[in-house]
Enzyme design. Structure first.
Site, mmCIF file in Angstrom:
data_model
loop_
_atom_site.group_PDB
_atom_site.id
_atom_site.type_symbol
_atom_site.label_atom_id
_atom_site.label_comp_id
_atom_site.label_asym_id
_atom_site.label_seq_id
_atom_site.Cartn_x
_atom_site.Cartn_y
_atom_site.Cartn_z
ATOM 1 N N CYS A 1 -28.231 -2.564 31.961
ATOM 2 C CA CYS A 1 -27.267 -1.871 32.959
ATOM 3 C C CYS A 1 -26.364 -2.939 33.026
ATOM 4 C CB CYS A 1 -28.078 -2.426 33.592
ATOM 5 S SG CYS A 1 -29.066 -0.408 34.017
ATOM 6 N N GLU B 1 -32.286 6.949 31.995
ATOM 7 C CA GLU B 1 -32.814 5.833 31.340
ATOM 8 C C GLU B 1 -34.519 6.228 30.867
ATOM 9 O OE1 GLU B 1 -31.396 2.509 31.325
ATOM 10 O OE2 GLU B 1 -33.002 0.907 31.619
ATOM 11 N N LYS C 1 -18.718 -7.559 34.661
ATOM 12 C CA LYS C 1 -18.261 -6.342 35.148
ATOM 13 C C LYS C 1 -16.823 -6.112 34.452
ATOM 14 C CE LYS C 1 -22.835 -5.147 36.398
ATOM 15 N NZ LYS C 1 -23.449 -3.900 35.578
ATOM 16 N N SER D 1 -30.407 1.687 25.590
ATOM 17 C CA SER D 1 -30.496 2.663 26.011
ATOM 18 C C SER D 1 -29.054 2.836 25.988
ATOM 19 C CB SER D 1 -30.790 2.505 27.222
ATOM 20 O OG SER D 1 -30.388 3.936 28.364
ATOM 21 N N GLU E 1 -16.267 -5.391 31.668
ATOM 22 C CA GLU E 1 -16.684 -4.026 31.164
ATOM 23 C C GLU E 1 -16.201 -3.513 31.048
ATOM 24 O OE1 GLU E 1 -20.151 -2.984 33.481
ATOM 25 O OE2 GLU E 1 -20.785 -1.898 31.908
ATOM 26 N N CYS F 1 -29.388 -10.749 38.098
ATOM 27 C CA CYS F 1 -28.253 -10.499 39.328
ATOM 28 C C CYS F 1 -28.682 -11.083 40.659
ATOM 29 C CB CYS F 1 -27.512 -8.387 39.354
ATOM 30 S SG CYS F 1 -27.961 -7.523 38.454
ATOM 31 N N GLU G 1 -34.589 9.607 28.814
ATOM 32 C CA GLU G 1 -34.346 8.387 27.228
ATOM 33 C C GLU G 1 -35.123 8.480 26.637
ATOM 34 O OE1 GLU G 1 -30.931 5.803 27.412
ATOM 35 O OE2 GLU G 1 -30.896 5.921 25.193
ATOM 36 N N GLU H 1 -14.097 2.462 25.949
ATOM 37 C CA GLU H 1 -15.063 3.683 25.517
ATOM 38 C C GLU H 1 -15.196 4.180 27.331
ATOM 39 O OE1 GLU H 1 -15.704 1.162 24.213
ATOM 40 O OE2 GLU H 1 -18.057 0.744 24.855
#
Lengths: 170, 611
Positions: B325, B278, B384, B345, B387, B541, B281, B392
């Site tokens: 994230c 990242e 999650k 990102s 996720e 988190c 990036e 993908e």
């Protein structure tokens, strides 16, 4: 435009024919009400007037235009018995279950109607001919048990002779 | 100051304080159920009723302001009787299946019954709802259990700004849900799970993955790999009555081995990896922007030492870049800001990176058939769970991660296995994905990803360590909703001379409501930022939707401090110093943003319906 939508009545009189025009009109209504959350009930009234009822797609459209979550719009629609998510039938049957009609057999009339039409209260027959509703006293206690179909009131209704009454409303 | 009398004792209250607040500050406990500290004042359940002299009716103390001269009694026979009736009425519409309920022993409604000394259940009647909505991969909604307190509505609408839950219908038919034909799985729900944290009963809870994990653990053909997110180790101890903010990293690793996991890896390892991917990036996007304005020429581009693949294919010059994230945040953007996905990102979240690496690099290295690998992520997060179901998130037909356990679910498994957690010895994560730097630890708290990224990016550009005490970027440390800072790049390395004097502007937010405001700034062109960190849950988190439900009002601060302690205790504090990350690049990945990175570690996003 303002006048047109204000003149709209809840029986869909004056509502445009095409879906596209209906959404366009609803969008104008929402902008007249400045898309304010405090005006949601008014907007839902108008929406129901334009579309005849408030199916989920119309609720979603209103939510998106007003930037309100669909669950909140759905919450208001489901709270008030005035709002309906199903299209109404051509004729609305209102069975009076006020005290006088209740004690004189209104419940039996209701049961017979349910059986005869194959629908529950708040529902509409598959052929869109009848919608079935409950009223708590229509002010015709002397005629109990009473049933109103649209604006015709039937007195001392006999549960065994409903076909006859229904036959008068094609 | 307001002076009143509660239970014959003169007490003072701050102006505007409720009777409940004044009483509790003065050591008088009034039972509550729907109440949620500071956030939720609806007076829905009436359990907190008290007698106020001169008032005919009992008053709900959570919504009644304390006033001068008020005489309040909190435990008269009339009050106790009313509370019992209220409780029994709620009980009459609640399944009495406590002995086989997820929340058995941890249920606020059950605990209240004990407090109120309920000894009978006098009311039998019709039950209003019995529908279970298990359409979401993250959250199950069990309408029969719901006591209509509306805490979930407040947290979803007012704190998260999502509005997936609202009261539907009226009277006896009332239910809390998305309404109409919508289910949680089809509604605009981010799966953040904050509703599951505040639900006092088991009406909203995470979708169970413990069964699937037990099954994999007992399957001799499976090699079961587990990884744990940074926020788990600062909260798991609370489930075993350790003080809030106790770090249990070593005990957690031991417990996972005792449960039978074959490899215990650390999501922190791929948090370090995320910083490299990242960070580069971000640099790539800045260079790309300057190049599009003609401020960087080909010759300069060559001297930068950017990864070769990145230099040849500069990313789109979309700034601010926003962290990716938090899967709740990602789904939120996809719903509400679907035209601005380019700001995100492209990095997968750290646990997805670890899953992808486990089934490719690690499997190859260890000589394991990737098909026999079962990857479990222990996460502070319910999103999650969703996720890992995103289409993908797979390579070569293999899902990156096979199951996600919340911190609470892991605690349940540890209890079920009879592991005496508090007395476990410490042990260390397995190689090659167990070593991490302090930068990875702070990933679990708001401001942490930004700080970790700055520790690396600043050094790449200037050749010097980030100039902050103890490497903490003070303005972005803490629990405020939106935090901003700027860092001026001075005395940069010669090849980065075009960045000399640039004021890098950053913003950090946690909770979706704050994020929405930053997105509005981007939409109307007023956002001054280069880089934004967003975590979907308030505080990050550490207070994710899968974390232990804490009765401690300062739990966020205590978990945050534990996290920074873990960071400061590490010999390595900067992601790029992690020797195992360096080895991974040297051995297999090549360079940040390279071909393999793009294939395994980066992802794409999808525009979704708004509202």
């Amino acid at each position: 435009m303002m006048e047109m939508s204000m003149e709209l009545r809840c029986d869909q009189a004056g509502a445009p024919e095409s879906e596209q025009d209906r959404y366009a009109l609803l969008r104008q209504v929402i902008s007249q009400y400045e898309a304010k959350e405090s005006n949601l009930i008014q907007i839902l009234h108008m929406g129901q007037a334009i579309f005849g009822c408030l199916p989920e797609d119309v609720q979603r459209f209103i939510g998106q235009e007003m930037d309100l979550p669909l669950p909140r719009v759905a919450g208001v629609v489901s709270f008030y018995s005035y709002f309906s998510t199903q299209p109404k039938g051509r004729h609305t049957i209102q069975v009076c279950l006020g005290t006088a009609c209740y004690v004189r057999g209104g419940k039996k009339v209701m049961e017979a109607l349910r059986d005869h039409l194959g629908i529950d209260v708040g529902e509409t027959t598959a052929d869109r001919r009848f919608s079935l509703e409950v009223k708590r006293c229509i002010g015709a206690c002397g005629l109990a048990p009473a049933v109103a179909i649209d604006d015709v009131v039937y007195k001392r209704v006999d549960p065994n002779r409903l076909a006859d009454i229904l036959g008068r409303h094609a | 100051m307001v002076h009143l009398t509660i239970n014959d004792t003169p007490v003072t209250a701050h102006p505007g304080e409720t009777i409940l607040e004044a009483a509790s500050r003065n050591g008088i406990l009034i039972p509550t159920l729907c109440h949620m500290e500071g956030r939720h004042k609806v007076g829905a359940c009436r359990i907190c009723v008290v007698e106020v002299q001169g008032m005919k009716n009992l008053m709900a103390s959570c919504v009644t302001p304390a006033t001068d001269g008020m005489v309040v009694r909190t435990s008269t026979p009339r009050v106790r009787k009313a509370r019992k009736i209220l409780y029994e009425l709620m009980l009459s519409d609640h399944p009495a299946d406590c002995l086989h309920c997820d929340r058995n022993g941890r249920c606020e409604f059950q605990r209240l019954g004990e407090t109120l000394q309920i000894r009978e259940s006098r009311f039998e009647g019709r039950r209003s709802r019995d529908f279970v909505d298990d359409s979401s991969p993250s959250i199950v909604r069990d309408t029969a259990k719901c006591i209509l307190c509306r805490r979930c509505v407040t947290v979803c609408s007012e704190i998260q700004g999502v509005g997936a839950l609202s009261p539907q219908n009226r009277g006896f038919a009332t239910e809390i849900g998305p309404g109409g034909s919508l289910r949680l799985g089809t509604a605009v729900c981010t799966n953040c799970g904050q509703c599951t944290v505040v639900c006092p009963v088991n009406a909203l809870h995470e979708a169970d993955s413990t069964e699937a994990v037990w099954k994999a653990l007992s399957d001799p053909r499976k090699v079961v790999v587990v990884q744990t997110a940074p926020a788990v180790r600062v909260a798991l101890g609370e489930e075993f009555d350790l003080p809030t903010g106790t770090l249990v990293t070593g005990k957690m690793v031991t417990a996972l081995r005792q449960l039978g996991f074959d490899q215990v890896f650390d999501t922190n390892f791929t948090a370090d990896l995320t910083i490299l991917e990242e960070g580069y990036e971000l640099l790539g996007r800045i260079v790309s922007l300057l190049r599009s304005k003609g401020l960087v020429d080909d010759r300069q581009l060559e001297t930068l030492g950017l990864p070769t693949h990145m230099a040849a294919h500069l990313p789109d010059p979309v700034l601010p870049m926003i962290t990716s994230c938090s899967p709740g945040w990602i789904k939120y953007v996809e719903h509400f800001h679907g035209t601005r996905l380019g700001h995100l990102s492209t990095c997968k979240s750290p646990h997805m990176m670890l899953g992808a690496l486990a089934k490719s690099w690690f499997a190859g290295k260890a000589g394991i058939d990737p098909k026999s690998l079962f990857v479990v992520s222990v996460m502070p997060c319910t999103a999650k769970k969703y996720e890992i179901t995103r289409p993908e998130m797979e390579q070569e037909g293999l899902r990156d991660v096979d199951a996600v356990l919340t911190t609470r679910e892991l605690a349940r498994m540890i209890r079920e296995a009879g592991i005496d957690f508090a007395r476990l010895p410490d042990s260390a994560f397995d190689s090659p994905m167990g070593l991490s730097t302090g930068a990875a630890d702070v990933f679990g708290v708001t401001g942490g990803v930004m700080e970790a990224a700055l520790r690396t990016v600043y050094e790449v550009i200037t050749g010097r360590t980030l100039p902050f005490a103890s490497l903490h970027v003070a303005p972005i440390v803490g629990l405020e909703q939106v935090k901003t800072a700027s860092i001026v790049l001075e005395n940069v390395l010669p090849q980065w001379s075009f960045l000399e004097g640039l004021e890098v502007r950053i913003a950090v937010t946690s909770g979706l409501d704050g994020a929405s405001r930053l997105m509005d700034g981007i939409a109307d062109g007023t956002s001054p930022y280069h880089f934004i960190e967003v975590m979907g849950c308030p505080g990050g988190c550490i207070s994710g939707g899968g974390q232990p439900r804490s009765p401690d009002p300062d739990f966020r601060q205590k978990r945050l401090e534990a996290m920074y302690r873990e960071d400061e205790g590490k010999p390595l504090r900067k992601s790029h110093d992690n020797p195992d990350i360096q080895a991974l690049y040297a051995e297999w990945l090549g360079e940040p943003g390279g071909h393999r990175s793009h294939h395994y570690l980066h992802t794409t996003y999808t525009t979704r319906v708004r509202r």
